[in-house]
Motif scaffolding. Structure first.
Motif, mmCIF file in Angstrom:
data_model
loop_
_atom_site.group_PDB
_atom_site.id
_atom_site.type_symbol
_atom_site.label_atom_id
_atom_site.label_comp_id
_atom_site.label_asym_id
_atom_site.label_seq_id
_atom_site.Cartn_x
_atom_site.Cartn_y
_atom_site.Cartn_z
ATOM 1 N N UNK A 14 0.825 -1.205 0.000
ATOM 2 C CA UNK A 14 0.000 0.000 0.000
ATOM 3 C C UNK A 14 0.863 1.261 0.000
ATOM 4 N N UNK A 15 1.934 1.250 0.788
ATOM 5 C CA UNK A 15 2.815 2.417 0.874
ATOM 6 C C UNK A 15 3.523 2.660 -0.458
ATOM 7 N N UNK A 16 3.999 1.588 -1.102
ATOM 8 C CA UNK A 16 4.693 1.732 -2.378
ATOM 9 C C UNK A 16 3.743 2.237 -3.465
ATOM 10 N N UNK A 17 2.480 1.817 -3.406
ATOM 11 C CA UNK A 17 1.497 2.306 -4.373
ATOM 12 C C UNK A 17 1.237 3.794 -4.144
ATOM 13 N N UNK A 26 -2.945 11.250 -14.179
ATOM 14 C CA UNK A 26 -3.509 9.978 -13.741
ATOM 15 C C UNK A 26 -2.506 8.853 -13.962
ATOM 16 N N UNK A 27 -2.531 7.880 -13.055
ATOM 17 C CA UNK A 27 -1.725 6.673 -13.228
ATOM 18 C C UNK A 27 -2.658 5.483 -13.129
ATOM 19 N N UNK A 34 3.896 -2.371 -13.491
ATOM 20 C CA UNK A 34 5.234 -2.355 -14.095
ATOM 21 C C UNK A 34 6.252 -1.730 -13.156
ATOM 22 N N UNK A 35 5.908 -0.593 -12.546
ATOM 23 C CA UNK A 35 6.837 0.084 -11.647
ATOM 24 C C UNK A 35 7.162 -0.770 -10.427
ATOM 25 N N UNK A 52 -5.925 -0.212 -4.916
ATOM 26 C CA UNK A 52 -6.274 1.138 -5.356
ATOM 27 C C UNK A 52 -7.709 1.498 -4.957
ATOM 28 N N UNK A 53 -8.617 0.531 -5.059
ATOM 29 C CA UNK A 53 -10.000 0.761 -4.644
ATOM 30 C C UNK A 53 -10.067 1.077 -3.153
#
Length: 325
Positions: A14-17, A26-27, A34-35, A52-53
């Motif tokens: 979650x932190x990395x996202x 927007x991403x 990929x990242x 993300x949701x």
């Protein structure tokens, strides 16, 4: 223990996202997928979508559902994630790093920094408080000592694969052509990348040999990364390879040169010596200079470049006179 480990992994994901969600564009989940892969986090796209949701419900994120894949960004008035906020100084540093280091940063690191580069560019372009920092980029420049050349065409995929293999110490098989346009295929150990002017070079060892060679990246047409790692040679450093004059087309051998040069052409050697043991004698209209330097094609070209302004008196290599004029 398993429950604690799963919780830590979920929080890390979650932190990395959140770190990679930009403010001003927007991403999508595939981009984040990929990242995250580039930094070694393997999760399915569905897992990232679920995160993300969840995150969009608990953080100030905008979710654009007008088309798929959905796009996510921080809301305009949001402070975002504090770790993702860049100061003016950080924005300028990242902007310069992207400009000057993008060819020699590992592809995985470059990809993982993409959201920060985006943020830095936006901060400098759209924040009135950053006007001076933005203008700094136009106040500095790395200039060439020779006639400027356009960069050769490089295959981005080739560079990406070489960067990956170099980062992970993996063998690669390359298809390339040499200066005589002859095609070759070889298995090599990638040992280093070097940028010389507008060209990028791979320093490597060919399979079955114990010496290093240099391949121009733009001449490499195909790369296959092996699953096998290799142990880097203990006697090799890229710094020594450079100081031995190997990028100047030498073999690491030193020579002692002595020459006369007109004062106008040679004045810069008083300010920027050829070597630590350089000796200058002032003569009428000339300087007599002696120094120990790396014997290379680059040295020969440097001497010839002065034309009639220079007279080579002697060149001694390995205690033998190589040439005398």
């Amino acid at each position: 223990m398993t429950s604690r480990t799963n919780t830590q992994e979920s929080l890390t994901l979650a932190f990395e996202i959140l770190k990679r969600i930009p403010r001003h564009r927007k991403i999508t989940a595939p981009e984040l997928h990929t990242q995250l892969q580039e930094i070694g986090i393997e999760r399915s796209i569905r897992t990232i979508q679920r995160n993300l949701e969840m995150l969009s419900e608990n953080f100030e994120l905008d979710r654009d559902t007008r088309s798929k894949p959905y796009g996510y960004s921080w809301r305009k008035m949001s402070n975002g994630l504090s770790a993702n906020y860049l100061t003016t100084q950080e924005s300028l540093l990242l902007s310069l790093a992207e400009q000057y280091l993008k060819l020699i940063l590992p592809t995985k690191i470059l990809s993982s920094l993409e959201s920060y580069f985006d943020e830095a560019r936006y901060n400098l372009e759209h924040n009135p408080a950053n006007t001076r920092a933005k203008s700094w980029r136009n106040k500095i420049r790395v200039v060439s000592e020779t006639i400027p050349l356009l960069a050769p065409q490089m295959d981005p995929e080739v560079l990406s694969l070489i960067s990956e293999a170099l980062y992970e110490d993996r063998l690669i098989t390359v298809e390339y052509y040499n200066a005589e346009h002859k095609r070759h295929t070889a298995t090599v150990m990638p040992l280093g990348l070097a940028q010389q002017g507008v060209r990028l070079y791979l320093v490597c060892r060919f399979d079955g040999f114990d010496n290093e060679r240099t391949l121009a990246i733009h001449r490499i047409k195909k790369v296959v990364v092996s699953t096998f790692n290799f142990k880097r040679p203990q006697d090799f450093t890229l710094e020594k390879y450079d100081t031995d004059g190997r990028f100047g087309f030498g073999e690491g051998d030193s020579c002692f040169i002595e020459f006369l040069i007109t004062k106008k052409a040679g004045f810069h050697l008083l300010e920027t010596p050829l070597s630590k043991d350089q000796i200058i004698e002032e003569c009428e209209g000339h300087y007599k200079i002696s120094a120990t330097v790396i014997d290379s094609l680059q040295l020969e070209r440097w001497i010839r470049g002065f034309g009639s302004d220079i007279t080579l008196l002697s060149k001694i290599r390995d205690h033998n006179v190589c040439s005398t004029v």
